[in-house]
Design a protein around this motif. Structure first.
Motif, PDB file in Angstrom:
ATOM      1  N   GLY A 171       0.786  -1.400  -0.127  1.00 34.16           N
ATOM      2  CA  GLY A 171       0.029   0.375   0.166  1.00 34.16           C
ATOM      3  C   GLY A 171       0.720   1.272  -0.111  1.00 34.16           C
ATOM      4  O   GLY A 171       0.294   2.147   0.173  1.00 34.16           O
ATOM      5  N   CYS A 172       1.874   1.231  -0.055  1.00 27.89           N
ATOM      6  CA  CYS A 172       2.696   2.209  -0.256  1.00 27.89           C
ATOM      7  C   CYS A 172       2.786   2.894  -1.350  1.00 27.89           C
ATOM      8  O   CYS A 172       2.097   2.571  -2.507  1.00 27.89           O
ATOM      9  CB  CYS A 172       4.886   2.106  -0.118  1.00 27.89           C
ATOM     10  N   LEU A 218       5.120   5.902   2.719  1.00 28.06           N
ATOM     11  CA  LEU A 218       4.184   4.777   3.728  1.00 28.06           C
ATOM     12  C   LEU A 218       2.810   5.391   3.526  1.00 28.06           C
ATOM     13  O   LEU A 218       2.550   5.256   2.991  1.00 28.06           O
ATOM     14  CB  LEU A 218       4.953   4.330   5.469  1.00 28.06           C
ATOM     15  N   PRO A 219       2.361   3.753   4.243  1.00 25.79           N
ATOM     16  CA  PRO A 219       1.129   4.380   4.079  1.00 25.79           C
ATOM     17  C   PRO A 219       0.200   4.735   4.982  1.00 25.79           C
ATOM     18  O   PRO A 219      -0.894   5.669   4.509  1.00 25.79           O
ATOM     19  CB  PRO A 219      -0.349   2.813   3.959  1.00 25.79           C
ATOM     20  N   GLY A 240       1.328   8.050   5.258  1.00 29.33           N
ATOM     21  CA  GLY A 240       1.339   9.332   4.590  1.00 29.33           C
ATOM     22  C   GLY A 240       3.397   9.804   4.724  1.00 29.33           C
ATOM     23  O   GLY A 240       3.253  10.292   4.109  1.00 29.33           O
ATOM     24  N   ARG A 241       3.692   8.761   5.865  1.00 31.90           N
ATOM     25  CA  ARG A 241       5.139   9.262   5.712  1.00 31.90           C
ATOM     26  C   ARG A 241       5.667   8.593   4.387  1.00 31.90           C
ATOM     27  O   ARG A 241       5.790   7.601   4.098  1.00 31.90           O
ATOM     28  CB  ARG A 241       5.868   8.409   7.059  1.00 31.90           C
ATOM     29  N   THR A 242       7.680   9.633   4.709  1.00 27.17           N
ATOM     30  CA  THR A 242       8.412   9.533   3.367  1.00 27.17           C
ATOM     31  C   THR A 242       8.992   8.524   3.573  1.00 27.17           C
ATOM     32  O   THR A 242       9.549   8.783   4.832  1.00 27.17           O
ATOM     33  CB  THR A 242       8.652  10.891   2.986  1.00 27.17           C
ATOM     34  N   MET A 243       9.385   7.538   2.387  1.00 31.61           N
ATOM     35  CA  MET A 243      10.652   6.915   3.229  1.00 31.61           C
ATOM     36  C   MET A 243      11.448   6.874   1.573  1.00 31.61           C
ATOM     37  O   MET A 243      11.523   7.187   0.761  1.00 31.61           O
ATOM     38  CB  MET A 243      10.404   5.295   3.313  1.00 31.61           C
ATOM     39  N   VAL A 244      12.765   6.550   2.616  1.00 35.05           N
ATOM     40  CA  VAL A 244      14.143   5.862   1.514  1.00 35.05           C
ATOM     41  C   VAL A 244      14.789   4.859   2.119  1.00 35.05           C
ATOM     42  O   VAL A 244      14.725   4.840   3.441  1.00 35.05           O
ATOM     43  CB  VAL A 244      15.197   7.850   1.307  1.00 35.05           C
ATOM     44  N   ALA A 302       4.053 -10.710   5.081  1.00 32.41           N
ATOM     45  CA  ALA A 302       4.216  -9.938   6.078  1.00 32.41           C
ATOM     46  C   ALA A 302       3.962  -8.304   5.619  1.00 32.41           C
ATOM     47  O   ALA A 302       5.384  -8.186   4.813  1.00 32.41           O
ATOM     48  CB  ALA A 302       5.135 -10.255   7.032  1.00 32.41           C
ATOM     49  N   SER A 303       3.309  -7.079   6.493  1.00 31.87           N
ATOM     50  CA  SER A 303       3.894  -6.077   5.915  1.00 31.87           C
ATOM     51  C   SER A 303       5.513  -5.158   6.447  1.00 31.87           C
ATOM     52  O   SER A 303       5.734  -5.694   7.614  1.00 31.87           O
ATOM     53  CB  SER A 303       3.089  -4.959   6.459  1.00 31.87           C
ATOM     54  N   LEU A 304       5.203  -3.846   5.486  1.00 30.22           N
ATOM     55  CA  LEU A 304       6.709  -3.600   5.806  1.00 30.22           C
ATOM     56  C   LEU A 304       6.999  -3.127   7.581  1.00 30.22           C
ATOM     57  O   LEU A 304       7.578  -2.797   7.716  1.00 30.22           O
ATOM     58  CB  LEU A 304       7.468  -2.329   5.289  1.00 30.22           C
ATOM     59  N   LEU A 305       5.638  -2.630   7.762  1.00 33.29           N
ATOM     60  CA  LEU A 305       4.969  -1.757   8.363  1.00 33.29           C
ATOM     61  C   LEU A 305       5.264  -2.692   9.890  1.00 33.29           C
ATOM     62  O   LEU A 305       5.643  -2.412  11.096  1.00 33.29           O
ATOM     63  CB  LEU A 305       4.055  -1.164   9.038  1.00 33.29           C
TER      64      LEU A 305
END
Length: 203
Positions: free
Chosen positions: A79-80, A100-101, A103-107, A175-178
């Motif tokens: 869901g990213c 991320l789902p 709303g936070r930005t990720m690298v 499994a989800s990233l979160l």
């Protein structure tokens, strides 16, 4: 009194019964629709997991670019949004970026190393630089091998999500990233697990 005034109240009684029946049917239809939608969502999620699943042996045989694309695909599956691969000679320390789902930005930095290798702390420092450069909220390091103990501590201390080989297997299998963020810094196993690892991968 009901019999006496029946001619006056029967329209209201019938209306109440009809309204109650309509409400009950509407509620049943709503519950049925939710149940069907939930089953469809679970089915689609299962199919997405199956479509993207690779054995770790297959992952080990990938090129660096293919591994980055795999990681980007797993992010999209979870869901990213706005996920794109930026790896290359001028990637500024990032291989994948997105949101991320929540709303936070990720690298994300991806390292497809031989399982017998170990991720050193300096590589995590490079990711911190990428986090600053891209002004990201979350930094993720994904690898096909293990982190050294100092590098794992460094990741936890600086809020980096360190996805090692074992966690990559879990992520790849649904499994989800979160969800992995809740076990960050754990899961590289006890001494027996490490002994089996060394026996399997020759280090």
């Amino acid at each position: 009194m009901l019999v006496t005034f029946w001619s006056a109240v029967w329209p209201y009684v019938v209306g109440g019964v009809l309204l109650g029946g309509t409400g009950a049917v509407g509620w049943w239809l709503w519950r049925t629709d939710r149940s069907v939608r939930a089953r469809d969502c679970r089915w689609r999620q299962d199919e997405a997991v199956k479509a993207g699943r690779r054995t770790l042996t297959e992952v080990d045989a990938m090129t660096g670019t293919e591994f980055e694309e795999l990681v980007a695909g797993l992010c999209r599956r979870d869901g990213c949004t706005e996920v794109r691969r930026v790896g290359g000679s001028h990637d500024n320390g990032a291989d994948v970026v997105g949101r991320l789902p929540d709303g936070r930005t990720m690298v994300i930095q991806c390292k497809r190393y031989a399982p017998s290798s170990t991720i050193a702390s300096r590589e995590l420092r490079d990711l911190l630089g990428a986090k600053v450069h891209f002004r990201a909220d979350v930094a993720v390091f994904v690898t096909t091998t293990r982190f050294s103990r100092p590098s794992e501590r460094f990741a936890v201390e600086h809020g980096i999500l360190a996805v090692h080989r074992d966690h990559l297997g879990l992520w790849n299998n649904g499994a989800s990233l979160l969800a992995l963020s809740r076990v960050n810094g754990h899961g590289q196993g006890d001494s027996r697990h490490r002994a089996r690892w060394n026996q399997a991968y020759g280090k």
